[in-house]
Design an enzyme around this catalytic site. Sequence first.
Site, PDB file in Angstrom:
ATOM      1  N   SER A 139     131.760  -2.401  50.419  1.00 38.67           N
ATOM      2  CA  SER A 139     131.750  -3.682  49.712  1.00 38.67           C
ATOM      3  C   SER A 139     132.781  -3.623  48.598  1.00 38.67           C
ATOM      4  O   SER A 139     132.722  -2.753  47.734  1.00 38.67           O
ATOM      5  CB  SER A 139     130.347  -3.928  49.139  1.00 38.67           C
ATOM      6  N   LYS A 165     133.591  -5.511  53.496  1.00 36.42           N
ATOM      7  CA  LYS A 165     133.011  -6.725  52.907  1.00 36.42           C
ATOM      8  C   LYS A 165     133.788  -7.061  51.652  1.00 36.42           C
ATOM      9  O   LYS A 165     134.011  -6.205  50.792  1.00 36.42           O
ATOM     10  CB  LYS A 165     131.534  -6.465  52.595  1.00 36.42           C
ATOM     11  N   LYS A 167     134.117  -9.568  48.364  1.00 34.54           N
ATOM     12  CA  LYS A 167     133.443 -10.542  47.509  1.00 34.54           C
ATOM     13  C   LYS A 167     134.358 -11.738  47.311  1.00 34.54           C
ATOM     14  O   LYS A 167     135.576 -11.568  47.089  1.00 34.54           O
ATOM     15  CB  LYS A 167     133.119  -9.910  46.150  1.00 34.54           C
ATOM     16  N   ASP A 192     131.240 -12.072  51.011  1.00 36.22           N
ATOM     17  CA  ASP A 192     129.963 -12.266  50.300  1.00 36.22           C
ATOM     18  C   ASP A 192     130.228 -13.128  49.071  1.00 36.22           C
ATOM     19  O   ASP A 192     130.986 -12.742  48.181  1.00 36.22           O
ATOM     20  CB  ASP A 192     129.373 -10.910  49.883  1.00 36.22           C
ATOM     21  N   GLU A 217     128.112 -14.068  53.708  1.00 40.90           N
ATOM     22  CA  GLU A 217     126.836 -13.725  53.082  1.00 40.90           C
ATOM     23  C   GLU A 217     126.562 -14.650  51.903  1.00 40.90           C
ATOM     24  O   GLU A 217     127.423 -14.843  51.047  1.00 40.90           O
ATOM     25  CB  GLU A 217     126.912 -12.257  52.628  1.00 40.90           C
ATOM     26  N   ASP A 242     121.121 -13.009  51.798  1.00 39.75           N
ATOM     27  CA  ASP A 242     120.795 -11.875  50.928  1.00 39.75           C
ATOM     28  C   ASP A 242     119.785 -12.394  49.901  1.00 39.75           C
ATOM     29  O   ASP A 242     118.566 -12.324  50.118  1.00 39.75           O
ATOM     30  CB  ASP A 242     122.098 -11.342  50.288  1.00 39.75           C
ATOM     31  N   LYS A 266     117.547  -5.648  51.673  1.00 37.68           N
ATOM     32  CA  LYS A 266     117.620  -4.728  50.535  1.00 37.68           C
ATOM     33  C   LYS A 266     116.190  -4.349  50.180  1.00 37.68           C
ATOM     34  O   LYS A 266     115.359  -5.241  49.939  1.00 37.68           O
ATOM     35  CB  LYS A 266     118.281  -5.399  49.324  1.00 37.68           C
ATOM     36  N   GLY A 294     123.411  -3.063  49.594  1.00 41.92           N
ATOM     37  CA  GLY A 294     123.433  -2.080  48.514  1.00 41.92           C
ATOM     38  C   GLY A 294     123.321  -2.753  47.166  1.00 41.92           C
ATOM     39  O   GLY A 294     123.617  -3.943  47.018  1.00 41.92           O
TER      40      GLY A 294
END
Length: 381
Positions: A139, A165, A167, A192, A217, A242, A266, A294
Site C-alpha cells: 500500500s 495499492k 492511495k 484506495d 477501495e 473497507d 481488517k 493493514g
Amino acid sequence: MKSITIKEVVLHHINVSLIAPFTTSFGTMQHKDVCLVEVIDESGMSGWGETVTSNEPYYNEETTATTVYMLKEFLIPRLIHKEIKHAEDVHDMLQFVRRNNIAKAAIETAIWDVFAKKNGKSIADLLGGTKQEIEVGKSIGIQKDPAALVEKVRQYVEEGFRKIKVKIKPGADLSYIAAVREVFPDIPLMADANSAYTLADIDHLKKLDPYNLLMIEQPLAHDDIIDHASLQKVMNTPICLDESIHSYEDARKAIELGSCKIINIKIGRVGGLTESRRIHDLCEANNIPVWCGGMLETGVGRAHNVQLTTLPNFTIPGDTAPSSHYWEEDIVTPEIEMNDGLIHVPSGDGIGYEVDEEKLKRVLVSRETITSADTSHPIPS
Ligand code: OSB
Ligand code: MG
C-alpha cells in the site's frame, strides 16, 4: 480443547515511528502510540494483541487512548478471572459494549494467541487455515506527484510485491493512476480513496474504469453502503469496502445490496478473529473474494494478519508488507519477512512470532498490570 482463565493483563504502551510518513486522503501518519495487550493465563502462558489504532480518530472513531480506556473500564473487567472455554466465545462476551471494535480485537486476538499456545497449535490451525504461504501487496501513500509514485511502484514491483495499492484523493487520482499504468500496463493495481468522494463525483470516478484496476477501495462515505451500491451499478471497476464493514451483518447487507464485489477484512475494524472468519465464510459462500487489510501494525498485529490470511478465500494479496517496510526495528523475532512476494507462515504455536523483550524496551513508554475486575461500571456476567 483446554480452556483458559486470564490471571492478569499487561498493557505495554509503546511509541513507534514509521520509517517514512504515510499519507492518505484523511491525513499523514508517522508517529504513533500503540498499546500491546498481553494476557497471561493461570499457568503463566502469554498471548499478545495490539490496538491497531493511531492517535487521531481519522480512520474510524477510535484512538489509542479510547481503546485503552475501553479495555480498562469495560473489556478486561468482563473477561478477567472467568473461564474461557474457547477463544471463539470472546467475541460474544464483549457484545455488551457497542462498537469499539479495535479495542475489542486487541484483547480478543491476545486470547486467541494464548488459547492456541495452550492447545499446542497455531492460530491458523485453529481457524482452519490452509495456506503455507501468503501473497503480499504494498500500500503506497499519496506521493508529491505522479512521477514520484511511478518510482515507488517500480521499486516495489522489483521487490516482488504481488499487488500494488495506490492511495488516491480528489486532485491526486486520475493523473497518478494514468502515470502508473503507462509504465506498468499489466501489474495487479488498485486504488484506495478512504472515503474521499461522494456520488456527485460519479462521472469523475467512472474515468478510472479504462485503467483496468483490480478494484477501487472505499470511494464513498465511511458509513455508507447505499451510495456504494448506486456507484457499483454504473462502474465497471469492482468496489471493495473497507471502512463501511464492521461486522458479519454489515457484510451481509452490503453483499445483498450489491454495494461491493470484494471485501477488505481488517481484524481490528471487525472486532477480532472470530468475526473476521465469519465474514470470510460468508463472502466465500457468496463468491466475494476477500483480502486482509493493514493498519500500519507492529509485528504483533501483523502476525495476526498472517495467521488469518491462511484461510482459503483470501485470494487477493493483502496489505501485510514485511516489517522492514514500516520500522527500523520491529518488536518481534524473527521479523516478518517476504521472499518473492510471499510470507512463509511460521510453524510455531499461537501467532508464530515472539515478542522480543529487548526490542520492546527500546520503544516502551510505560507498562501497567491489571489483576482485578475492579471498575466503577456495572458489567454483565
Ligand atoms: O485504508 O487500508 C487503509 C493504513 C492506515 C489506515 C487505513 C489504511 C491504511 C493502509 C496501510 O492502507 C496498509 C498497511 O500497509 O498496513
Ligand atoms: Mg482502506
